[in-house]
Design a protein around this motif. Structure first.
Motif, PDB file in Angstrom:
ATOM      1  N   ILE A  35      12.075  -1.657  65.267  1.00 27.90           N
ATOM      2  CA  ILE A  35      11.405  -0.226  64.460  1.00 27.90           C
ATOM      3  C   ILE A  35      10.926  -0.666  63.225  1.00 27.90           C
ATOM      4  CG2 ILE A  35      11.672   2.110  63.699  1.00 27.90           C
ATOM      5  CD1 ILE A  35      13.903   2.130  66.021  1.00 27.90           C
ATOM      6  N   CYS A  36      11.824  -1.526  62.301  1.00 24.13           N
ATOM      7  CA  CYS A  36      11.428  -1.781  61.059  1.00 24.13           C
ATOM      8  C   CYS A  36      10.133  -2.860  61.239  1.00 24.13           C
ATOM      9  CB  CYS A  36      12.355  -2.510  60.508  1.00 24.13           C
ATOM     10  SG  CYS A  36      13.839  -1.427  59.883  1.00 24.13           S
ATOM     11  N   GLU A  37      10.187  -3.456  61.988  1.00 25.68           N
ATOM     12  CA  GLU A  37       9.139  -4.433  62.184  1.00 25.68           C
ATOM     13  C   GLU A  37       7.733  -3.669  62.537  1.00 25.68           C
ATOM     14  OE1 GLU A  37       7.213  -8.011  65.032  1.00 25.68           O
ATOM     15  OE2 GLU A  37       9.277  -7.944  64.758  1.00 25.68           O
ATOM     16  N   LEU A  38       7.648  -2.564  63.364  1.00 28.66           N
ATOM     17  CA  LEU A  38       6.542  -1.816  63.463  1.00 28.66           C
ATOM     18  C   LEU A  38       6.067  -1.242  62.307  1.00 28.66           C
ATOM     19  CD1 LEU A  38       7.798  -0.179  66.699  1.00 28.66           C
ATOM     20  CD2 LEU A  38       5.845  -1.574  66.655  1.00 28.66           C
ATOM     21  N   ILE A  39       7.046  -0.716  61.460  1.00 28.94           N
ATOM     22  CA  ILE A  39       6.662   0.046  60.247  1.00 28.94           C
ATOM     23  C   ILE A  39       6.150  -0.986  59.257  1.00 28.94           C
ATOM     24  CG2 ILE A  39       7.619   0.998  58.334  1.00 28.94           C
ATOM     25  CD1 ILE A  39       9.811   2.256  60.390  1.00 28.94           C
ATOM     26  N   ASP A  40       7.030  -2.210  59.038  1.00 34.74           N
ATOM     27  CA  ASP A  40       6.318  -3.252  58.151  1.00 34.74           C
ATOM     28  C   ASP A  40       4.780  -3.691  58.808  1.00 34.74           C
ATOM     29  OD1 ASP A  40       8.815  -3.448  57.096  1.00 34.74           O
ATOM     30  OD2 ASP A  40       9.494  -5.011  58.064  1.00 34.74           O
ATOM     31  N   ASP A  41       4.278  -3.680  59.864  1.00 36.83           N
ATOM     32  CA  ASP A  41       3.320  -4.109  60.420  1.00 36.83           C
ATOM     33  C   ASP A  41       2.213  -3.093  60.065  1.00 36.83           C
ATOM     34  OD1 ASP A  41       4.133  -6.505  61.409  1.00 36.83           O
ATOM     35  OD2 ASP A  41       4.115  -5.908  63.485  1.00 36.83           O
ATOM     36  N   SER A  42       2.670  -1.946  60.297  1.00 34.38           N
ATOM     37  CA  SER A  42       1.675  -0.677  59.971  1.00 34.38           C
ATOM     38  C   SER A  42       1.293  -0.589  58.506  1.00 34.38           C
ATOM     39  CB  SER A  42       2.271   0.613  60.545  1.00 34.38           C
ATOM     40  OG  SER A  42       1.374   1.446  60.336  1.00 34.38           O
ATOM     41  N   TYR A  43       2.500  -0.757  57.657  1.00 35.01           N
ATOM     42  CA  TYR A  43       2.335  -0.756  56.318  1.00 35.01           C
ATOM     43  C   TYR A  43       1.145  -1.924  55.802  1.00 35.01           C
ATOM     44  CZ  TYR A  43       3.452  -1.648  51.224  1.00 35.01           C
ATOM     45  OH  TYR A  43       3.210  -1.649  49.808  1.00 35.01           O
ATOM     46  N   ASP A  44       1.441  -3.181  56.269  1.00 37.29           N
ATOM     47  CA  ASP A  44       0.850  -4.291  56.278  1.00 37.29           C
ATOM     48  C   ASP A  44      -0.954  -4.195  56.526  1.00 37.29           C
ATOM     49  OD1 ASP A  44       2.958  -5.589  54.862  1.00 37.29           O
ATOM     50  OD2 ASP A  44       3.308  -6.719  56.834  1.00 37.29           O
ATOM     51  N   GLN A  45      -0.986  -3.435  57.631  1.00 35.33           N
ATOM     52  CA  GLN A  45      -2.329  -3.106  58.185  1.00 35.33           C
ATOM     53  C   GLN A  45      -3.170  -2.493  57.281  1.00 35.33           C
ATOM     54  OE1 GLN A  45      -4.321  -4.174  61.125  1.00 35.33           O
ATOM     55  NE2 GLN A  45      -2.764  -5.874  61.185  1.00 35.33           N
ATOM     56  N   VAL A  46      -2.495  -1.245  56.929  1.00 38.60           N
ATOM     57  CA  VAL A  46      -3.187  -0.289  56.144  1.00 38.60           C
ATOM     58  C   VAL A  46      -3.262  -0.956  54.370  1.00 38.60           C
ATOM     59  CG1 VAL A  46      -2.841   1.876  54.828  1.00 38.60           C
ATOM     60  CG2 VAL A  46      -2.288   1.799  57.404  1.00 38.60           C
ATOM     61  N   LEU A  47      -2.540  -1.455  54.171  1.00 36.79           N
ATOM     62  CA  LEU A  47      -2.543  -2.241  52.813  1.00 36.79           C
ATOM     63  C   LEU A  47      -3.820  -3.058  52.860  1.00 36.79           C
ATOM     64  CD1 LEU A  47      -0.847  -2.218  50.125  1.00 36.79           C
ATOM     65  CD2 LEU A  47       0.105  -4.210  50.890  1.00 36.79           C
ATOM     66  N   ALA A  48      -3.717  -4.007  53.971  1.00 36.40           N
ATOM     67  CA  ALA A  48      -4.714  -4.922  54.011  1.00 36.40           C
ATOM     68  C   ALA A  48      -6.344  -4.118  53.903  1.00 36.40           C
ATOM     69  CB  ALA A  48      -4.943  -5.683  55.179  1.00 36.40           C
ATOM     70  N   GLY A  49      -6.449  -2.988  54.335  1.00 38.82           N
ATOM     71  CA  GLY A  49      -7.846  -2.173  54.446  1.00 38.82           C
ATOM     72  C   GLY A  49      -8.029  -1.746  52.991  1.00 38.82           C
ATOM     73  N   LEU A  50      -7.081  -1.610  52.089  1.00 43.93           N
ATOM     74  CA  LEU A  50      -7.294  -0.985  50.652  1.00 43.93           C
ATOM     75  C   LEU A  50      -8.189  -1.939  49.934  1.00 43.93           C
ATOM     76  CD1 LEU A  50      -3.838   0.547  49.917  1.00 43.93           C
ATOM     77  CD2 LEU A  50      -5.971   1.675  50.779  1.00 43.93           C
ATOM     78  N   PRO A  51      -8.903  -1.555  49.044  1.00 43.33           N
ATOM     79  CA  PRO A  51      -9.553  -2.366  48.032  1.00 43.33           C
ATOM     80  C   PRO A  51      -8.502  -3.316  47.058  1.00 43.33           C
ATOM     81  CG  PRO A  51     -10.638  -0.459  48.217  1.00 43.33           C
ATOM     82  CD  PRO A  51      -9.562  -0.204  48.862  1.00 43.33           C
ATOM     83  N   LYS A  52      -8.761  -4.110  46.673  1.00 39.85           N
ATOM     84  CA  LYS A  52      -7.723  -4.888  45.977  1.00 39.85           C
ATOM     85  C   LYS A  52      -7.208  -3.987  44.784  1.00 39.85           C
ATOM     86  CE  LYS A  52      -8.490  -9.491  47.150  1.00 39.85           C
ATOM     87  NZ  LYS A  52      -8.617 -10.923  46.860  1.00 39.85           N
ATOM     88  N   SER A  53      -8.351  -3.241  44.372  1.00 42.74           N
ATOM     89  CA  SER A  53      -7.961  -2.512  42.937  1.00 42.74           C
ATOM     90  C   SER A  53      -6.904  -1.444  43.171  1.00 42.74           C
ATOM     91  CB  SER A  53      -9.182  -1.919  42.562  1.00 42.74           C
ATOM     92  OG  SER A  53      -9.830  -0.993  43.410  1.00 42.74           O
ATOM     93  N   ARG A  54      -6.710  -0.979  44.676  1.00 45.47           N
ATOM     94  CA  ARG A  54      -6.001   0.044  45.031  1.00 45.47           C
ATOM     95  C   ARG A  54      -4.707  -0.340  45.515  1.00 45.47           C
ATOM     96  NH1 ARG A  54      -9.120   3.845  48.381  1.00 45.47           N
ATOM     97  NH2 ARG A  54      -7.120   4.794  48.410  1.00 45.47           N
ATOM     98  N   ARG A  55      -4.463  -1.751  45.642  1.00 45.90           N
ATOM     99  CA  ARG A  55      -3.282  -2.086  46.279  1.00 45.90           C
ATOM    100  C   ARG A  55      -2.183  -2.212  45.126  1.00 45.90           C
ATOM    101  NH1 ARG A  55      -5.829  -7.305  49.514  1.00 45.90           N
ATOM    102  NH2 ARG A  55      -7.103  -6.128  50.804  1.00 45.90           N
ATOM    103  N   PRO A  56      -1.017  -1.895  45.611  1.00 40.86           N
ATOM    104  CA  PRO A  56       0.186  -2.020  44.711  1.00 40.86           C
ATOM    105  C   PRO A  56       0.404  -3.364  44.194  1.00 40.86           C
ATOM    106  CG  PRO A  56       1.192  -1.637  46.856  1.00 40.86           C
ATOM    107  CD  PRO A  56      -0.556  -1.607  47.074  1.00 40.86           C
ATOM    108  N   ALA A  57       0.728  -3.567  42.757  1.00 40.98           N
ATOM    109  CA  ALA A  57       0.952  -4.777  42.233  1.00 40.98           C
ATOM    110  C   ALA A  57       2.377  -5.463  43.066  1.00 40.98           C
ATOM    111  CB  ALA A  57       1.416  -4.647  40.716  1.00 40.98           C
ATOM    112  N   THR A  58       2.234  -6.659  43.192  1.00 39.17           N
ATOM    113  CA  THR A  58       3.386  -7.334  43.671  1.00 39.17           C
ATOM    114  C   THR A  58       4.067  -8.238  42.573  1.00 39.17           C
ATOM    115  OG1 THR A  58       2.085  -9.123  44.351  1.00 39.17           O
ATOM    116  CG2 THR A  58       2.348  -7.666  45.946  1.00 39.17           C
ATOM    117  N   PRO A  59       5.438  -8.034  42.648  1.00 34.86           N
ATOM    118  CA  PRO A  59       6.246  -8.798  41.742  1.00 34.86           C
ATOM    119  C   PRO A  59       6.172 -10.352  41.673  1.00 34.86           C
ATOM    120  CG  PRO A  59       7.788  -7.954  43.230  1.00 34.86           C
ATOM    121  CD  PRO A  59       6.361  -7.595  43.731  1.00 34.86           C
TER     122      PRO A  59
END
Length: 120
Positions: free
Chosen positions: A96-120
């Protein structure tokens, strides 16, 4: 893991936030202004089953449906190739966590770089 725990896990992702634009029983999870998790605590066509709808690649969605035909189906009102509704009962928490992680990653990848959260 139930729908409430799945939502809590999703909201722990960087820059994830809860929204409830449709007035459902549970909030949904977004990053920027894009939804990556629709949880459901039951009712409707699934009866009392807790479920989530998540996004992935068309290939990953088909592969998951083939592995779990009794627990996977089309996500209502969403692109049937890229979104899958998953009944949580009987699935391992890691899956279940893997499904959520993959969904988050897919949506994040579709965002323009200017709207993606900063990574530490």
């Amino acid at each position: 893991m139930d729908a409430y725990q799945a939502l809590a896990y999703a909201l722990g992702k960087p820059s994830a936030w809860a929204d409830n634009p449709f007035g459902h029983d549970l909030d949904l999870a977004k990053v920027a202004d894009k939804i990556f998790l629709f949880p459901s605590a039951g009712g409707g066509s699934l009866g009392d089953a807790h479920s989530i709808s998540v996004k992935n690649t068309a290939e990953a969605v088909e592969e998951f449906k083939a592995r779990h035909p009794a627990q996977a189906g089309p996500a209502p009102y969403l692109n049937k190739r890229l979104w899958v509704r998953v009944v949580l009962n009987g699935l391992a928490e890691e899956e279940i966590c893997e499904l959520i992680d993959d969904s988050y990653d897919q949506v994040l990848a579709g965002l323009p770089k200017s709207r993606r959260p900063a990574t530490p």
